[in-house]
Design a protein around this motif. Structure first.
Motif, PDB file in Angstrom:
ATOM      1  N   LEU A  17       0.778  -1.184  -0.019  1.00 32.59           N
ATOM      2  CA  LEU A  17       0.123   0.072  -0.122  1.00 32.59           C
ATOM      3  C   LEU A  17       1.003   1.083  -0.024  1.00 32.59           C
ATOM      4  N   VAL A  18       0.663   2.162  -0.949  1.00 31.96           N
ATOM      5  CA  VAL A  18       1.216   3.438  -0.707  1.00 31.96           C
ATOM      6  C   VAL A  18       0.264   4.496  -0.654  1.00 31.96           C
ATOM      7  N   VAL A  19       0.520   5.412   0.293  1.00 29.89           N
ATOM      8  CA  VAL A  19      -0.425   6.397   0.959  1.00 29.89           C
ATOM      9  C   VAL A  19       0.139   7.703   0.363  1.00 29.89           C
ATOM     10  N   GLY A  20      -0.742   8.617  -0.463  1.00 32.89           N
ATOM     11  CA  GLY A  20      -0.179   9.459  -0.723  1.00 32.89           C
ATOM     12  C   GLY A  20      -0.048   9.575  -2.291  1.00 32.89           C
ATOM     13  N   GLY A  21      -0.806  10.532  -2.983  1.00 31.51           N
ATOM     14  CA  GLY A  21      -0.886  10.462  -4.572  1.00 31.51           C
ATOM     15  C   GLY A  21      -0.148  11.775  -5.061  1.00 31.51           C
ATOM     16  N   GLY A  22       0.689  12.192  -4.290  1.00 25.66           N
ATOM     17  CA  GLY A  22       1.635  13.222  -5.078  1.00 25.66           C
ATOM     18  C   GLY A  22       3.105  12.902  -5.481  1.00 25.66           C
ATOM     19  N   ASN A  23       3.909  13.905  -5.252  1.00 19.84           N
ATOM     20  CA  ASN A  23       5.190  13.611  -5.838  1.00 19.84           C
ATOM     21  C   ASN A  23       5.961  12.513  -5.107  1.00 19.84           C
ATOM     22  N   VAL A  24       5.789  12.203  -3.794  1.00 21.15           N
ATOM     23  CA  VAL A  24       6.407  11.306  -2.965  1.00 21.15           C
ATOM     24  C   VAL A  24       5.785   9.882  -3.370  1.00 21.15           C
ATOM     25  N   GLY A  25       4.412  10.024  -3.543  1.00 20.85           N
ATOM     26  CA  GLY A  25       3.903   8.788  -3.848  1.00 20.85           C
ATOM     27  C   GLY A  25       4.253   8.441  -5.326  1.00 20.85           C
ATOM     28  N   LEU A  26       4.424   9.297  -6.519  1.00 17.12           N
ATOM     29  CA  LEU A  26       5.093   8.862  -7.505  1.00 17.12           C
ATOM     30  C   LEU A  26       6.443   8.327  -7.410  1.00 17.12           C
ATOM     31  N   LYS A  28       7.665   6.829  -4.932  1.00 12.74           N
ATOM     32  CA  LYS A  28       7.789   5.339  -4.060  1.00 12.74           C
ATOM     33  C   LYS A  28       7.260   4.585  -5.479  1.00 12.74           C
ATOM     34  N   LEU A  29       6.353   4.935  -6.057  1.00 15.66           N
ATOM     35  CA  LEU A  29       5.747   3.809  -7.111  1.00 15.66           C
ATOM     36  C   LEU A  29       6.726   3.428  -8.219  1.00 15.66           C
ATOM     37  N   GLU A  30       7.359   4.433  -8.800  1.00 15.76           N
ATOM     38  CA  GLU A  30       8.613   4.290  -9.564  1.00 15.76           C
ATOM     39  C   GLU A  30       9.649   3.589  -9.001  1.00 15.76           C
ATOM     40  N   ALA A  31       9.718   3.722  -7.831  1.00 12.90           N
ATOM     41  CA  ALA A  31      11.004   2.811  -7.288  1.00 12.90           C
ATOM     42  C   ALA A  31      10.454   1.246  -7.346  1.00 12.90           C
ATOM     43  N   ILE A  32       9.221   1.159  -6.787  1.00 13.53           N
ATOM     44  CA  ILE A  32       8.617  -0.282  -6.494  1.00 13.53           C
ATOM     45  C   ILE A  32       8.803  -0.919  -7.901  1.00 13.53           C
ATOM     46  N   PHE A  33       8.091  -0.132  -8.980  1.00 13.15           N
ATOM     47  CA  PHE A  33       7.923  -0.836 -10.104  1.00 13.15           C
ATOM     48  C   PHE A  33       9.201  -1.090 -11.045  1.00 13.15           C
ATOM     49  N   ARG A  34      10.249  -0.109 -10.746  1.00 12.09           N
ATOM     50  CA  ARG A  34      11.567  -0.379 -11.436  1.00 12.09           C
ATOM     51  C   ARG A  34      11.963  -1.388 -10.917  1.00 12.09           C
ATOM     52  N   ASN A  35      11.960  -1.697  -9.743  1.00 10.38           N
ATOM     53  CA  ASN A  35      12.798  -3.150  -9.042  1.00 10.38           C
ATOM     54  C   ASN A  35      11.868  -4.227  -9.079  1.00 10.38           C
ATOM     55  N   SER A  36      10.550  -4.109  -9.091  1.00 15.90           N
ATOM     56  CA  SER A  36       9.561  -5.198  -9.038  1.00 15.90           C
ATOM     57  C   SER A  36       8.498  -4.757 -10.090  1.00 15.90           C
ATOM     58  N   PRO A  37       8.594  -5.160 -11.312  1.00 15.79           N
ATOM     59  CA  PRO A  37       7.540  -4.719 -12.227  1.00 15.79           C
ATOM     60  C   PRO A  37       6.262  -5.165 -12.197  1.00 15.79           C
ATOM     61  N   LYS A  38       6.227  -6.697 -11.470  1.00 14.50           N
ATOM     62  CA  LYS A  38       5.119  -7.462 -11.255  1.00 14.50           C
ATOM     63  C   LYS A  38       4.534  -7.208  -9.841  1.00 14.50           C
ATOM     64  N   ALA A  39       4.918  -6.185  -9.144  1.00 17.58           N
ATOM     65  CA  ALA A  39       4.562  -6.171  -7.797  1.00 17.58           C
ATOM     66  C   ALA A  39       3.007  -5.655  -7.875  1.00 17.58           C
ATOM     67  N   LYS A  40       2.231  -6.223  -6.818  1.00 21.32           N
ATOM     68  CA  LYS A  40       0.941  -5.720  -6.703  1.00 21.32           C
ATOM     69  C   LYS A  40       0.748  -4.453  -5.594  1.00 21.32           C
ATOM     70  N   VAL A  41       0.165  -3.383  -6.011  1.00 22.58           N
ATOM     71  CA  VAL A  41       0.143  -2.127  -5.359  1.00 22.58           C
ATOM     72  C   VAL A  41      -1.047  -1.667  -5.364  1.00 22.58           C
ATOM     73  N   THR A  42      -1.565  -1.148  -4.147  1.00 20.98           N
ATOM     74  CA  THR A  42      -2.818  -0.287  -4.046  1.00 20.98           C
ATOM     75  C   THR A  42      -2.264   1.301  -3.682  1.00 20.98           C
TER      76      THR A  42
END
Length: 188
Positions: A17-26, A28-42
């Protein structure tokens, strides 16, 4: 002394779970998907950047456009929060503690169970860098240095070492000893 225990998680087998839809949320998402492209994220946030919305087409990302509530933690294994509200960030941390879910609160090391590292990736080699939360900027610069000096041919070396490892006979200790002899040239 840095007492952090380094670990690599299989995020494709967890629900983050990522809480926050601004610059920091983006970020975090980029870091997650860069390292784990098949990660399940909400991601949950009352406001969500367009760049985040665009990620839905490429990744296993569910967006919930509303204020964070403890109910968002149901079925979650790992949380990272980075809202512009210290109160919301603290509530996320407190709720995670209650539910025994590991949590990272951006830019607030005292509230974190773990830190997100700066990561060097060269094919199958992945190196995580931590400054114990002291300076993410230094970790980023050090990552850039390592990316420059690690040779592009490293993947071939890793493939060869895997082939050798698969062919080795004997017990665990003898295999380790043989691989140590082979890789000793790296120190020279």
């Amino acid at each position: 002394m840095n007492t952090l225990f380094p670990i690599f998680l299989k995020l494709e087998e967890l629900h983050t779970l990522v809480v926050g839809g601004g610059n920091v949320g983006l970020e975090k998402l980029e870091a997650i998907f860069r390292n784990s492209p098949k990660a399940k994220v909400t991601l949950v946030s009352p406001e969500i950047r367009e760049e985040i919305k665009a990620l839905v087409a490429h990744y296993n990302l569910n967006l919930i456009q509303e204020k964070y509530h403890i109910s968002h933690l149901e079925g979650i294994d790992l949380v990272t929060a980075g809202t512009d509200s210290k109160e919301v960030n603290r509530q996320v941390r407190d709720d995670c503690k209650t539910k025994k879910i590991l949590v990272n609160i951006a830019d607030t090391p005292d509230l974190c169970d773990f830190y997100l590292s700066s990561v060097v990736v060269k094919d199958d080699l992945k190196i995580a860098i931590s400054t114990n939360g002291k300076s993410p900027t230094f970790a980023k610069r050090f990552r850039e240095i390592l990316e420059e000096i690690i040779p592009e041919s490293l993947q071939e070396t890793l493939n060869n070492l895997q082939a050798i490892r698969n062919k080795l006979k004997g017990d665990f200790q003898s295999k380790v000893q043989k691989l140590n002899e082979i890789t000793k040239v790296m120190q020279e």
